[in-house]
Design a protein around this motif. Structure first.
Motif, mmCIF file in Angstrom:
data_model
loop_
_atom_site.group_PDB
_atom_site.id
_atom_site.type_symbol
_atom_site.label_atom_id
_atom_site.label_comp_id
_atom_site.label_asym_id
_atom_site.label_seq_id
_atom_site.Cartn_x
_atom_site.Cartn_y
_atom_site.Cartn_z
ATOM 1 N N UNK A 76 0.822 -1.115 -0.015
ATOM 2 C CA UNK A 76 -0.125 0.121 0.020
ATOM 3 C C UNK A 76 0.877 1.338 -0.128
ATOM 4 N N UNK A 77 1.758 1.160 0.968
ATOM 5 C CA UNK A 77 2.924 2.306 0.967
ATOM 6 C C UNK A 77 3.471 2.977 -0.456
ATOM 7 N N UNK A 78 3.752 1.714 -1.252
ATOM 8 C CA UNK A 78 4.251 1.713 -2.579
ATOM 9 C C UNK A 78 3.361 2.534 -3.593
ATOM 10 N N UNK A 79 1.851 2.033 -3.387
ATOM 11 C CA UNK A 79 1.060 2.893 -3.984
ATOM 12 C C UNK A 79 0.669 4.093 -3.888
ATOM 13 N N UNK A 80 0.769 4.525 -2.515
ATOM 14 C CA UNK A 80 0.592 5.809 -2.106
ATOM 15 C C UNK A 80 1.699 6.767 -2.306
ATOM 16 N N UNK A 81 3.042 6.229 -2.473
ATOM 17 C CA UNK A 81 4.262 6.862 -2.695
ATOM 18 C C UNK A 81 4.137 7.158 -4.481
ATOM 19 N N UNK A 82 3.623 6.330 -4.930
ATOM 20 C CA UNK A 82 3.659 6.345 -6.619
ATOM 21 C C UNK A 82 2.481 7.438 -7.058
ATOM 22 N N UNK A 88 0.728 13.857 -7.698
ATOM 23 C CA UNK A 88 0.509 15.215 -6.918
ATOM 24 C C UNK A 88 1.786 16.012 -7.589
ATOM 25 N N UNK A 89 2.995 15.421 -7.033
ATOM 26 C CA UNK A 89 4.396 16.216 -7.173
ATOM 27 C C UNK A 89 4.763 16.496 -8.566
ATOM 28 N N UNK A 194 -1.271 10.868 3.552
ATOM 29 C CA UNK A 194 0.022 10.237 3.238
ATOM 30 C C UNK A 194 0.582 10.686 2.062
ATOM 31 N N UNK A 195 -0.436 11.026 0.784
ATOM 32 C CA UNK A 195 0.004 10.988 -0.345
ATOM 33 C C UNK A 195 0.800 12.535 -0.418
ATOM 34 N N UNK A 196 0.054 13.529 0.181
ATOM 35 C CA UNK A 196 0.700 14.807 0.064
ATOM 36 C C UNK A 196 1.870 15.140 0.993
ATOM 37 N N UNK A 197 2.193 14.144 2.012
ATOM 38 C CA UNK A 197 3.480 14.121 2.908
ATOM 39 C C UNK A 197 4.637 13.290 1.869
ATOM 40 N N UNK A 231 -5.703 25.438 0.920
ATOM 41 C CA UNK A 231 -7.091 25.269 0.061
ATOM 42 C C UNK A 231 -6.918 24.282 -0.994
ATOM 43 N N UNK A 232 -6.349 24.572 -2.067
ATOM 44 C CA UNK A 232 -6.134 23.680 -3.314
ATOM 45 C C UNK A 232 -5.298 22.309 -2.952
ATOM 46 N N UNK A 233 -4.570 22.325 -1.996
ATOM 47 C CA UNK A 233 -3.971 21.258 -1.610
ATOM 48 C C UNK A 233 -4.451 20.684 -0.472
ATOM 49 N N UNK A 234 -4.132 20.754 0.675
ATOM 50 C CA UNK A 234 -4.653 20.377 1.946
ATOM 51 C C UNK A 234 -6.312 19.858 1.945
ATOM 52 N N UNK A 235 -7.166 21.018 1.681
ATOM 53 C CA UNK A 235 -8.282 20.859 1.871
ATOM 54 C C UNK A 235 -9.081 20.114 0.590
ATOM 55 N N UNK A 236 -8.745 20.406 -0.726
ATOM 56 C CA UNK A 236 -9.218 19.952 -1.931
ATOM 57 C C UNK A 236 -8.651 18.437 -2.326
ATOM 58 N N UNK A 237 -7.460 18.125 -1.926
ATOM 59 C CA UNK A 237 -6.995 16.752 -2.025
ATOM 60 C C UNK A 237 -7.663 15.930 -1.093
#
Length: 298
Positions: A76-82, A88-89, A194-197, A231-237
């Motif tokens: 799952x972490x590999x999927x989140x990191x992907x 995102x990045x 987790x994705x944003x981190x 707003x567009x990052x933390x809240x919207x994601x």
């Protein structure tokens, strides 16, 4: 106390949570396009992305500490990191580079080819069904968004910036597909945080330059960077992950067609930019298309 797994319901119809998540996503991401243009007056594309998700990672970490959800497995972490890397990045940097030469209105249109791509990925990889009526609604939405773009971008031209924004659209089109399997054990908010981190970590090499640019930036650019992180990052994601956790991926992605009409309304309310009649008609058609897709409850 930490839990071993999260029971995550997957309702197939709307409720107030889904509606709030959708509204936050559409409004947050619609406002990101002009905010990016404002931020790029003082920050480089990579630095703006690094600062944006460096800011977003802070409330994400606090929220995870409060919620104490189950930790992802290695798979799952590999999927989140992907997801953090690609959706995102890389998406953010590509969009920032594109908006150096492409207006925010045109950028919002180009990115919104992604719902069609998402529907195709969802059919091929998730086995979702997208019938003739749904495709009709998608075509209506796409046509409406095209009218919005044509009405507000008479000077639009195809250049390298367009290619970067198309690359961003491709990145975001696989977002819902990557996330979907994670919701068997994790909530939408947990996946988003987790994705944003992860994205913040991938973008962190740009932070030293971003801090230096922040010190030299004017108040408008500083506000844009902070706003993008909240707003567009933390809240919207978070809103988007909650939406995808509660609706089929293709159906959820169709609501992204609401972003260009919403951005047009926000431009009128905030900047007194009066939309052309063609833009109003296009926005209405795009919203009708979204309604058509959702006429049949899944």
């Amino acid at each position: 106390m930490s839990v071993s797994a999260e029971a995550v319901p997957l309702p197939r119809k709307f409720d107030w949570i889904t509606l709030l998540a959708l509204a936050g996503t559409v409004i947050g991401w619609a406002s990101a396009f002009p905010a990016i243009r404002a931020g790029l007056t003082a920050f480089g594309p990579f630095e703006l992305g690094a600062l944006r998700f460096g800011i977003a990672a802070l409330p994400c970490a606090v929220l995870l500490l409060i919620m104490r959800p189950a930790l992802p497995t290695a798979r799952e972490f590999l999927r989140i990191a992907l997801r953090g890397l690609v959706c995102v990045a890389i998406y953010t940097v590509a969009l920032n580079v594109g908006e150096q030469t492409v207006s925010s209105g045109a950028a919002s249109f180009i990115v919104n080819v992604s719902p069609v791509l998402t529907a195709i990925w969802a059919i091929l990889l998730l086995g979702e069904r997208f019938g003739p009526v749904a495709w009709l609604g998608t075509a209506l939405s796409f046509g409406g968004v095209t009218l919005v773009a044509l009405s507000s971008n008479a000077d639009f031209k195809f250049d390298a910036g367009v290619l970067f924004i198309l690359a961003a659209a491709l990145c975001t089109s696989i977002d819902a597909v990557i996330q979907k399997p994670l919701f068997k054990r994790h909530s939408g908010i947990t996946v988003a945080c987790w994705s944003m981190i992860c994205a913040a970590i991938f973008l962190s090499p740009g932070l030293p330059s971003a801090f230096a640019q922040f010190a030299q930036a004017d108040a408008s650019a500083r506000f844009a960077a902070i706003y993008l992180g909240t707003v567009p990052s933390f809240m919207a994601y978070c809103g988007w992950s909650v939406t995808v956790s509660r609706l089929p991926a293709a159906r959820a992605a169709n609501f992204l067609y609401c972003i260009p009409p919403t951005a047009t309304v926000m431009g009128f309310l905030w900047l007194n930019e009066v939309p052309a009649l063609l833009g109003i008609v296009g926005g209405a058609i795009a919203l009708v298309g979204v309604a058509v897709v959702n006429l049949r409850r899944r």
